[in-house]
Design an enzyme around this catalytic site. Structure first.
Site, PDB file in Angstrom:
ATOM      1  N   ARG A  65      16.876   2.087  23.626  1.00  0.00           N
ATOM      2  CA  ARG A  65      17.275   0.680  23.782  1.00  0.00           C
ATOM      3  C   ARG A  65      16.322  -0.029  24.750  1.00  0.00           C
ATOM      4  NH1 ARG A  65      22.554  -2.501  23.392  1.00  0.00           N
ATOM      5  NH2 ARG A  65      23.117  -0.957  21.868  1.00  0.00           N
ATOM      6  N   ASN A 107      23.915 -17.505  27.292  1.00  0.00           N
ATOM      7  CA  ASN A 107      24.690 -16.814  26.260  1.00  0.00           C
ATOM      8  C   ASN A 107      25.925 -17.633  25.925  1.00  0.00           C
ATOM      9  OD1 ASN A 107      25.474 -14.475  24.640  1.00  0.00           O
ATOM     10  ND2 ASN A 107      27.052 -14.110  26.187  1.00  0.00           N
ATOM     11  N   HIS A 109      29.884 -17.310  24.708  1.00  0.00           N
ATOM     12  CA  HIS A 109      30.979 -16.336  24.631  1.00  0.00           C
ATOM     13  C   HIS A 109      32.209 -17.044  24.056  1.00  0.00           C
ATOM     14  CE1 HIS A 109      33.330 -12.849  25.492  1.00  0.00           C
ATOM     15  NE2 HIS A 109      34.220 -13.582  26.122  1.00  0.00           N
ATOM     16  N   ASP A 161      29.137 -10.803  30.450  1.00  0.00           N
ATOM     17  CA  ASP A 161      30.145 -11.868  30.393  1.00  0.00           C
ATOM     18  C   ASP A 161      30.661 -12.297  31.770  1.00  0.00           C
ATOM     19  OD1 ASP A 161      29.877 -11.767  27.656  1.00  0.00           O
ATOM     20  OD2 ASP A 161      31.659 -10.557  27.333  1.00  0.00           O
TER      21      ASP A 161
HETATM   22  C1  GRF Z   1      29.973 -17.143  18.329  1.00  0.00           C
HETATM   23  O1  GRF Z   1      31.358 -17.305  18.339  1.00  0.00           O
HETATM   24  C2  GRF Z   1      29.458 -16.576  19.627  1.00  0.00           C
HETATM   25  O2  GRF Z   1      30.163 -16.997  20.745  1.00  0.00           O
HETATM   26  C3  GRF Z   1      29.678 -15.103  19.410  1.00  0.00           C
HETATM   27  O3  GRF Z   1      29.275 -14.899  18.081  1.00  0.00           O
HETATM   28  C4  GRF Z   1      29.542 -16.069  17.323  1.00  0.00           C
HETATM   29  C5  GRF Z   1      28.280 -16.451  16.604  1.00  0.00           C
HETATM   30  O4  GRF Z   1      28.538 -17.262  15.514  1.00  0.00           O
HETATM   31  N1  GRF Z   1      28.981 -14.319  20.385  1.00  0.00           N
HETATM   32  P1  GRF Z   1      27.362 -17.798  14.591  1.00  0.00           P
HETATM   33  O5  GRF Z   1      26.507 -16.607  14.178  1.00  0.00           O
HETATM   34  O6  GRF Z   1      26.571 -18.792  15.405  1.00  0.00           O
HETATM   35  O7  GRF Z   1      28.038 -18.435  13.428  1.00  0.00           O
END
Ligand code: GRF
Length: 206
Positions: A65, A107, A109, A161
């Protein structure tokens, strides 16, 4: 103009919101590259349709990774991004990757994260709910029976997070919600606050 690199793993609807905002000249930034770790993700075709370079970097089963993340870092560096946006990027990145790009990496969330990094979130009406972290935040919100959930945009730090919160929005959980319906309403809020956060950050980039 602020240079963006966007990292995606899934359908890419948040990425699409950025592409649409860019086309409509409502994004004070340019998406220079998209990095995707899932070869079959819809996000790839969305990116190609917008004629934006997309690089697919799957993590092979037995690969290190750390090495994989270092390759991604080198790819990103080639595009000299001012800001990296994890828009539905579903892999936890090693500390070395995070440290290299912080504070210029954000990011999304799909739940409400508290400003203090703690275990509870205080809703706008004063009620407290648990802070919901991890990869199954929408399902966990339903399982916990919280009345309200939402979404957060935050800076990335090595602790998952928890990073400093830049924006958040509350979304009510409706009586008949299932994971798909609730996630779709959360994503609508996510798309809106993501564009706002990027435009706010763009003001700090020359
Ligand atoms: C979002 O809800 C984001 O917060 C989560 O994954 C989802 C991504 O959705 N981590 P998309 O691929 O932009 O439709």
């Amino acid at each position: 103009m602020m240079r963006l690199a966007v990292m995606v793993s899934g359908s890419g609807s948040n990425l699409q919101a950025l592409i649409d905002a860019q086309k409509a000249q409502q994004l004070n930034a340019t998406i220079n590259v998209v990095i995707c770790d899932q070869p079959k993700a819809q996000a790839i075709s969305r990116t190609l349709a917008a004629r934006i370079p997309v690089i697919c970097v799957p993590l092979a089963k037995k690969a290190s990774r750390e090495q994989w993340a270092e390759q991604i870092s080198q790819l990103l560096a080639a595009f000299t991004p001012d800001l990296i946006v994890m828009a539905g990027w579903m892999k936890v990145m090693p500390a070395a990757f995070v440290e290299r790009w912080t504070p210029n990496i954000i990011n999304q969330h799909p739940a409400l994260l508290p400003d203090d990094g703690g275990e509870f979130y205080t809703l706008s009406d004063g009620r407290q709910i648990p802070a919901i972290r991890g990869a199954h935040a929408v399902r966990d919100a339903l399982d916990l029976g919280v009345p309200v959930t939402g979404c957060t945009v935050h800076q990335i730090t090595p602790i998952v997070d928890v990073g400093p919160v830049l924006a958040k929005a509350e979304v009510a959980v409706l009586p008949n919600d299932d994971q798909a319906s609730l996630h779709e309403r959360i994503k609508q809020a996510e798309r809106r606050i993501l564009v706002d956060v990027i435009n706010n950050l763009a003001q700090t980039v020359a």
